[in-house]
Structures are given as structure tokens and as C-alpha cells.
Design a protein around this motif. Structure first.
Motif, PDB file in Angstrom:
ATOM      1  N   PHE A  12       0.836  -1.203   0.000  1.00  0.00           N
ATOM      2  CA  PHE A  12       0.000   0.000   0.000  1.00  0.00           C
ATOM      3  C   PHE A  12       0.873   1.255   0.000  1.00  0.00           C
ATOM      4  N   LEU A  13       1.917   1.252   0.826  1.00  0.00           N
ATOM      5  CA  LEU A  13       2.796   2.418   0.913  1.00  0.00           C
ATOM      6  C   LEU A  13       3.545   2.652  -0.404  1.00  0.00           C
ATOM      7  N   VAL A  14       3.989   1.585  -1.047  1.00  0.00           N
ATOM      8  CA  VAL A  14       4.649   1.721  -2.357  1.00  0.00           C
ATOM      9  C   VAL A  14       3.669   2.325  -3.363  1.00  0.00           C
ATOM     10  N   TRP A  15       2.441   1.823  -3.355  1.00  0.00           N
ATOM     11  CA  TRP A  15       1.427   2.349  -4.271  1.00  0.00           C
ATOM     12  C   TRP A  15       1.162   3.830  -4.000  1.00  0.00           C
ATOM     13  N   ARG A  16       0.989   4.195  -2.721  1.00  0.00           N
ATOM     14  CA  ARG A  16       0.730   5.602  -2.376  1.00  0.00           C
ATOM     15  C   ARG A  16       1.893   6.494  -2.788  1.00  0.00           C
ATOM     16  N   LEU A  17       3.135   6.043  -2.528  1.00  0.00           N
ATOM     17  CA  LEU A  17       4.300   6.832  -2.907  1.00  0.00           C
ATOM     18  C   LEU A  17       4.385   6.978  -4.420  1.00  0.00           C
ATOM     19  N   SER A  18       4.105   5.914  -5.153  1.00  0.00           N
ATOM     20  CA  SER A  18       4.163   6.006  -6.615  1.00  0.00           C
ATOM     21  C   SER A  18       3.095   6.957  -7.138  1.00  0.00           C
ATOM     22  N   VAL A  23       1.719  12.145  -9.633  1.00  0.00           N
ATOM     23  CA  VAL A  23       0.949  13.392  -9.631  1.00  0.00           C
ATOM     24  C   VAL A  23       1.886  14.605  -9.573  1.00  0.00           C
ATOM     25  N   ALA A  24       2.913  14.534  -8.724  1.00  0.00           N
ATOM     26  CA  ALA A  24       3.847  15.659  -8.604  1.00  0.00           C
ATOM     27  C   ALA A  24       4.604  15.887  -9.919  1.00  0.00           C
ATOM     28  N   VAL A  25       5.057  14.814 -10.541  1.00  0.00           N
ATOM     29  CA  VAL A  25       5.782  14.959 -11.812  1.00  0.00           C
ATOM     30  C   VAL A  25       4.834  15.458 -12.896  1.00  0.00           C
ATOM     31  N   ASP A  26       3.624  14.921 -12.952  1.00  0.00           N
ATOM     32  CA  ASP A  26       2.636  15.402 -13.932  1.00  0.00           C
ATOM     33  C   ASP A  26       2.466  16.917 -13.836  1.00  0.00           C
ATOM     34  N   ARG A  27       2.288  17.399 -12.621  1.00  0.00           N
ATOM     35  CA  ARG A  27       2.082  18.837 -12.420  1.00  0.00           C
ATOM     36  C   ARG A  27       3.335  19.641 -12.760  1.00  0.00           C
ATOM     37  N   ALA A  28       4.488  19.098 -12.430  1.00  0.00           N
ATOM     38  CA  ALA A  28       5.747  19.823 -12.650  1.00  0.00           C
ATOM     39  C   ALA A  28       6.117  19.935 -14.123  1.00  0.00           C
ATOM     40  N   GLN A 121      13.351  17.306  -3.020  1.00  0.00           N
ATOM     41  CA  GLN A 121      12.331  17.527  -1.984  1.00  0.00           C
ATOM     42  C   GLN A 121      11.853  16.209  -1.388  1.00  0.00           C
ATOM     43  N   LEU A 122      11.609  15.227  -2.241  1.00  0.00           N
ATOM     44  CA  LEU A 122      11.126  13.935  -1.774  1.00  0.00           C
ATOM     45  C   LEU A 122      12.123  13.275  -0.833  1.00  0.00           C
ATOM     46  N   MET A 123      13.398  13.413  -1.129  1.00  0.00           N
ATOM     47  CA  MET A 123      14.425  12.708  -0.360  1.00  0.00           C
ATOM     48  C   MET A 123      14.918  13.488   0.860  1.00  0.00           C
ATOM     49  N   GLU A 124      14.442  14.710   1.066  1.00  0.00           N
ATOM     50  CA  GLU A 124      14.860  15.500   2.232  1.00  0.00           C
ATOM     51  C   GLU A 124      14.656  14.764   3.553  1.00  0.00           C
ATOM     52  N   PRO A 125      13.518  14.084   3.761  1.00  0.00           N
ATOM     53  CA  PRO A 125      13.355  13.367   5.037  1.00  0.00           C
ATOM     54  C   PRO A 125      14.377  12.249   5.257  1.00  0.00           C
ATOM     55  N   LEU A 126      15.041  11.820   4.199  1.00  0.00           N
ATOM     56  CA  LEU A 126      16.067  10.777   4.318  1.00  0.00           C
ATOM     57  C   LEU A 126      17.475  11.358   4.265  1.00  0.00           C
ATOM     58  N   GLY A 127      17.582  12.649   4.488  1.00  0.00           N
ATOM     59  CA  GLY A 127      18.900  13.278   4.504  1.00  0.00           C
ATOM     60  C   GLY A 127      19.358  13.814   3.159  1.00  0.00           C
ATOM     61  N   GLY A 128      18.449  13.966   2.231  1.00  0.00           N
ATOM     62  CA  GLY A 128      18.811  14.504   0.918  1.00  0.00           C
ATOM     63  C   GLY A 128      19.176  13.406  -0.067  1.00  0.00           C
ATOM     64  N   ASP A 140      17.419  -0.542  -1.734  1.00  0.00           N
ATOM     65  CA  ASP A 140      16.259  -1.348  -1.371  1.00  0.00           C
ATOM     66  C   ASP A 140      15.219  -1.353  -2.498  1.00  0.00           C
ATOM     67  N   LEU A 141      14.962  -0.192  -3.070  1.00  0.00           N
ATOM     68  CA  LEU A 141      14.002  -0.119  -4.176  1.00  0.00           C
ATOM     69  C   LEU A 141      14.482  -0.945  -5.361  1.00  0.00           C
ATOM     70  N   THR A 142      15.780  -0.882  -5.652  1.00  0.00           N
ATOM     71  CA  THR A 142      16.340  -1.666  -6.749  1.00  0.00           C
ATOM     72  C   THR A 142      16.164  -3.154  -6.486  1.00  0.00           C
ATOM     73  N   ALA A 143      16.407  -3.580  -5.261  1.00  0.00           N
ATOM     74  CA  ALA A 143      16.227  -4.993  -4.904  1.00  0.00           C
ATOM     75  C   ALA A 143      14.775  -5.416  -5.092  1.00  0.00           C
ATOM     76  N   LEU A 144      13.841  -4.553  -4.697  1.00  0.00           N
ATOM     77  CA  LEU A 144      12.427  -4.881  -4.870  1.00  0.00           C
ATOM     78  C   LEU A 144      12.048  -4.946  -6.344  1.00  0.00           C
ATOM     79  N   LEU A 145      12.570  -4.029  -7.136  1.00  0.00           N
ATOM     80  CA  LEU A 145      12.276  -4.044  -8.572  1.00  0.00           C
ATOM     81  C   LEU A 145      12.876  -5.262  -9.252  1.00  0.00           C
TER      82      LEU A 145
END
Length: 160
Positions: A12-18, A23-28, A121-128, A140-145
Motif C-alpha cells: 500500500f505504501l509503495v502504491w501511495r508513494l508512486s 501526480v507531482a511529476v505530472d504537475r511539474a 524535496q522527496l528525499m529530504e526526510p532521508l537526509g537529501g 532497497d528499491l532496486t532490490a524490490l524491482l
């Protein structure tokens, strides 16, 4: 205790993040005349061309994870907009090669800068973007993919 009260699942979290990212990229990229899917295509094509490759639609579909038929549809729209050119591969008349036009390169480079700002901006909570946590998250994302998903395997385990 029901599964629903334990909190959101990783899926669910992966889906929400995607969805948030799409949406953010579409708008940008909308002011540049692009959609998120078109951006994914031209940004990937830009990177491949920068490496000296002139990919086929099939190769670009493999790179982006988009369906080949959808890549063909996107490529036609981008060609109509003057951002890319489609030509027959001289080695395989069934294959269509793609290349950005000069206008396509300019628009793509501007879009890449805009999306890179969003990614910061997205990665700021993880230290940039260049931080250790962001690099670990990327691994981790690469391993999941890279992990195979076979829906039929789940059906096998549920049967007696």
C-alpha cells in the motif's frame, strides 16, 4: 486482530508513494507540454542517447517498464509535438528507432532539472538525495524491482 488495523502494508505504501510521485511529476512537467509518462520516455531516451544508443521502441519499453504498445502511442504523440523522431531500423525493418529532436533535447533537459528538484524535496526526510539513507533506500528499491513477481505462485500456495 484484523489485518486492517495493523497499519498500512508495504505494498500500500509503495502504491501511495508512486501515486504521489506521478501526480507531482505530472504537475511539474505540464508547463513543458509533457505528462509523467511522456517525461519517463524522453528522460530515459535522453540518457540512452547520451550513452551513444539509439534505442528501438522495444528497448525503451524494457528500460522504462512501460508496455511496448503504450511506448508506441507515446512516441507518436511526442513525434507529432516535434520532440522525437521515429525511424525504421536499417537492421530490422520491423523495429522503430527513436531519437530526440533538438527541441526534444531542450525540453527534456529542462524537465530533468525540474524533476530533479522534486526528487531533492522527496528525499529530504532521508537526509537529501546524496545522503546515506537515500542511497540505502535506492538500493532497497532496486532490490524490490529486481525481485520476480509471479501471481500464479501465490495461487499454488493457497491450494490444498
Amino acid at each position: 486482530m484484523s489485518r486492517g488495523s495493523e497499519g498500512p502494508t508495504p505494498g500500500f505504501l509503495v502504491w501511495r508513494l508512486s501515486m504521489k510521485w506521478r501526480v507531482a511529476v505530472d504537475r511539474a512537467v505540464a508547463p513543458l507540454g509533457l505528462t509523467h509518462a511522456q517525461y519517463s520516455l524522453v528522460a530515459s531516451l535522453h540518457g540512452m542517447q547520451h550513452s551513444g544508443e539509439r534505442p528501438s521502441q522495444r528497448r525503451l519499453a524494457d528500460r522504462t517498464g512501460l508496455e511496448p504498445l503504450y511506448v508506441s502511442k507515446l512516441a507518436r504523440a511526442l513525434e507529432s509535438a516535434g520532440l522525437l523522431e521515429r525511424t525504421r531500423d536499417p537492421r530490422d525493418p520491423r523495429a522503430v528507432q527513436l531519437a530526440l529532436t533538438e527541441q526534444g533535447r531542450e525540453v527534456t533537459e529542462r524537465a530533468i532539472k525540474v524533476v530533479r528538484g522534486l526528487l531533492q524535496q522527496l528525499m529530504e526526510p532521508l537526509g537529501g538525495l546524496d545522503g546515506a539513507r537515500a542511497q540505502e533506500f535506492t538500493r532497497d528499491l532496486t532490490a524490490l524491482l529486481d525481485a520476480p513477481l509471479d501471481p500464479s505462485r501465490e495461487n499454488e500456495t493457497e491450494q490444498p
